[in-house]
Design an enzyme around this catalytic site. Structure first.
Site, PDB file in Angstrom:
ATOM      1  N   GLU A  52       0.683  -1.177   0.006  1.00 47.88           N
ATOM      2  CA  GLU A  52       0.004  -0.096   0.028  1.00 47.88           C
ATOM      3  C   GLU A  52       0.814   1.165  -0.057  1.00 47.88           C
ATOM      4  OE1 GLU A  52      -2.601  -0.060   3.373  1.00 47.88           O
ATOM      5  OE2 GLU A  52      -3.930  -1.764   2.446  1.00 47.88           O
TER       6      GLU A  52
ATOM      7  N   ASP B 115      -5.214   8.728  10.755  1.00 49.40           N
ATOM      8  CA  ASP B 115      -4.095   8.289  10.944  1.00 49.40           C
ATOM      9  C   ASP B 115      -3.417   8.745  12.264  1.00 49.40           C
ATOM     10  OD1 ASP B 115      -3.306   6.419   8.811  1.00 49.40           O
ATOM     11  OD2 ASP B 115      -3.513   8.235   7.589  1.00 49.40           O
TER      12      ASP B 115
ATOM     13  N   TYR C 140     -10.884  -4.608   3.307  1.00 47.16           N
ATOM     14  CA  TYR C 140      -9.766  -4.077   4.466  1.00 47.16           C
ATOM     15  C   TYR C 140     -10.837  -3.901   5.485  1.00 47.16           C
ATOM     16  CZ  TYR C 140      -6.138  -1.404   6.588  1.00 47.16           C
ATOM     17  OH  TYR C 140      -5.201  -0.925   7.271  1.00 47.16           O
TER      18      TYR C 140
END
Length: 269
Positions: free
Chosen positions: A51, A62, A174
């Site tokens: 990725e 994040d 995912y």
């Protein structure tokens, strides 16, 4: 590369047994040379996919490690165009999934991005803040080049919503292992342990035949091995990006230790 490159690699993973190792790095961190070196060496270190994160100024999903890497890459002049140029120049043997927030793509032009990503050799696209159905026009443009659009499933996703996401997913699904941002936390096993993670994976497999990769909070080889015993793929992000500060060599050496731990689980099984 084409949609088939993801399918072919997943088929290879299934044929050998065990789970895929999917490292995440931020493009341009600590510099473009390190990114290219990592892409060149990831396969030998045991990765099955990579990725490649597009740096963005406000990466809200994040934690501090990837946020810091993104800001550093931007300060160093990394742009979305530069990421695509670098990928095309590297031409890694492994399938690369471009991992981005939506704003850089919209600024570049979604259809133009899809075409350029395909030309550069990307194998798939993952847009972290584009939920299924949120903007059908943009989703259509992102699919215009034929690259698979990978989707995220959250721990809080309802069964009804899961069926919608599964129907729209391409390449693989995912599964976000825990609530919160990327980085250190629950070790990827979910808020209440590996049994909950196994239940979530089973729920996804009940509505799709696509592989299920698990990420968020997996920071140690032992944790990756634990997840590998349940999922089709393991995504390693912040812990790897931390090691990229010292360059691609240390990061790739640590990635090999993750692969080795996962392979021990496979051998035992």
């Amino acid at each position: 590369m084409s949609d088939g490159s993801l399918e072919a690699r997943w088929a290879a993973v299934r044929s050998r047994g065990g789970a895929a190792l999917i490292p995440y790095i931020t493009a341009g961190f600590p510099d473009a040379g390190a990114t290219g070196a990592f892409l060149a060496g990831a396969g030998a270190a045991g990765a099955d996919f990579v990725e490649l994160g597009v740096p963005w100024s406000d990466p809200v999903a994040d934690g501090p490690v990837i946020q810091g890497s993104s800001h550093a890459a931007l300060a160093g002049g990394t742009t979305l165009a530069a990421v695509l140029d670098g990928l095309e120049a590297a031409r890694p043997a492994l399938p690369v999934i471009l991992f981005s927030y939506l704003n850089p793509i919209l600024a570049f032009g979604a259809r133009r991005f899809a075409a350029r990503a395909h030309q550069a050799g990307a194998a798939g696209i993952l847009v972290t803040d584009l939920p299924v159905g949120a903007d059908p026009a943009v989703e259509t443009e992102l699919r215009s080049s034929g690259l698979p659009l990978v989707r995220l499933v959250a721990p809080t996703t309802t069964p009804e919503r899961l069926r919608v996401i599964a129907a729209a997913s391409e390449g693989f699904v995912y599964l976000v292992a825990r609530l919160g941002v990327t980085g250190r936390g629950s070790g990827g096993a979910g808020e209440r342990g590996s049994g909950v993670l196994a239940d979530r994976i089973a729920a996804i497999r009940a509505v799709t035949t696509l592989p299920v990769a698990v990420g968020f909070g997996i920071t140690e080889p032992s944790q990756a091995a634990d997840v590998a015993a349940r999922a089709d793929g393991v995504v390693i992000g912040s812990a790897l990006v931390e090691r990229m500060r010292a360059g691609a060599g240390p990061a790739l050496a640590w990635l090999r230790s993750v692969r080795d731990a996962m392979d021990v689980v496979r051998s035992a099984a």
